[in-house]
Enzyme design. Structure first.
Site, PDB file in Angstrom:
ATOM      1  N   TYR A 103       2.294  -3.696   3.527  1.00 20.76           N
ATOM      2  CA  TYR A 103       3.411  -3.816   2.579  1.00 20.76           C
ATOM      3  C   TYR A 103       4.204  -5.103   2.800  1.00 20.76           C
ATOM      4  CZ  TYR A 103       3.158   1.376   2.167  1.00 20.76           C
ATOM      5  OH  TYR A 103       2.791   2.677   1.972  1.00 20.76           O
ATOM      6  N   ASP A 257      -1.704  11.262  -6.193  1.00 19.20           N
ATOM      7  CA  ASP A 257      -0.801  11.103  -7.343  1.00 19.20           C
ATOM      8  C   ASP A 257      -1.476  11.612  -8.626  1.00 19.20           C
ATOM      9  OD1 ASP A 257       0.658   9.771  -5.384  1.00 19.20           O
ATOM     10  OD2 ASP A 257      -0.223   7.846  -5.950  1.00 19.20           O
TER      11      ASP A 257
END
Ligand code: CKP
Ligand code: MG
Length: 312
Positions: A103, A257
């Site tokens: 990230y 998801d």
């Protein structure tokens, strides 16, 4: 609105070749974020979804906004922030069992999500508030915004759906456990992965695990067991849905998801829990067959065709 969510979406870079990223020279640009992955999955199936977030006043922010709006998600509650940049991240796929995420999201625009930007009426208009455990890990103001949104949902009878999505790159185990358990306590439906369930409940027995969540106050518990399937439990019924076979897993990220989108879509359509979990398993499987988090999310026609093909 059918489902409203709050969270960070980032520009995602994936090397065009497999193996260590230090040797990669060319990257593909996609977008990803657990909350919008789910909202986009729902929007593709015809449900009304809305995203609350912050993006930078930069080109990646514009890219995310155009793309997410283009997929049919309402972005009217997204704030453009000129004080911080849009986050980015890299997904290095060495093989389908070894996927490494890096990230670059610290102090990003989304980490500045604030409870004052949460529109009470917007949440009140939804049937479900969908939250993950990623957003409270981003910053103190994000954590406050998430708990505020849950108070609003409770006040207006909006059901809270919670995927713990444990990300130990973002916070310590201690902080994560404390916050995720407090979030779980406020949720109506929880969707942990099996490993996340072990982390939160400290048991490996799936029935005991579900009972711990029921004791926390969760009416519906659905535990995702990856390529095996998913276990569901309500106070008076439980069962296991086997996963759908896929020829080859190309990229497993985003499956959870997609699973959430399938379950929520089933519930919105008035399906039973087992049928909703089955839809979740189908979409989760479909997502893994292509690179990227959202590219494999089906519309109704594609979902039907997939279900027919595995029936034969
Ligand atoms: O648990 P999943 O693999 O379904 O989640 C993947 C997403 O939001 C991915 O899109 C990434 O952006 C993230 O989780 C994250 O922040 O880690
Ligand atoms: Mg997950």
């Amino acid at each position: 609105m059918d489902v409203v969510s709050i969270g960070e979406t980032m520009a995602l870079f994936t090397p065009d070749q497999r193996g260590p990223m230090r040797y990669a020279r060319n990257f593909s640009l996609k977008m990803a974020g657990a909350e919008t992955n789910t909202l986009i999955g729902l929007a593709k199936l015809g449900h009304k979804t809305g995203w609350i977030s912050r993006i930078g006043k930069d080109e990646f922010g514009a890219f995310l906004l155009h793309s997410i709006r283009g997929e049919g998600v309402d972005t009217s509650r997204v704030t453009v922030d000129d004080q911080a940049l849009t986050g980015i991240f890299f997904k290095e796929i060495r093989n389908e069992k070894d996927v490494r995420i890096t990230y670059y999201r610290k102090h990003s625009a989304a980490s500045r999500i604030h409870h004052e930007q949460i529109d009470e009426d917007y949440i009140a208009s939804a049937r479900f508030l969908y939250l993950t455990g990623i957003t409270p890990a981003l910053s103190e103001s994000c954590r406050k915004a998430i708990f505020y949104s849950m108070d609003v949902a409770k006040k207006h009878g909006v059901k809270i759906v919670f995927d713990p999505n444990l990300r130990l790159k973002l916070w310590s185990k201690k902080e994560a456990r404390k916050t995720l358990l407090s979030m779980a306590e406020m949720a109506d439906l929880v969707l942990p992965g099996y490993q996340e369930g072990i982390f939160l409940t400290e048991t490996t027995d799936i029935k005991e695990m579900a009972d711990v969540f029921h004791q926390l106050g969760n009416e519906i518990v659905i535990i995702k067991c990856g390529e095996k399937g998913a276990y569901y439990s309500l106070h008076n019924q439980s069962g296991f849905i086997h996963s759908f076979p896929v020829k080859k897993v190309i990229d497993p990220v985003g499956a959870g998801d997609g699973f959430a989108a399938g379950v929520l879509s089933g519930l919105l359509d008035g399906l039973s829990i087992s049928q909703s979990v089955e839809r979740g398993c189908a979409i989760g499987a479909m997502v893994t067959t292509v690179p990227g988090d959202i590219e494999g999310l089906p519309d109704r026609e594609t979902l039907e065709a997939f279900l027919k093909s595995v029936d034969q």
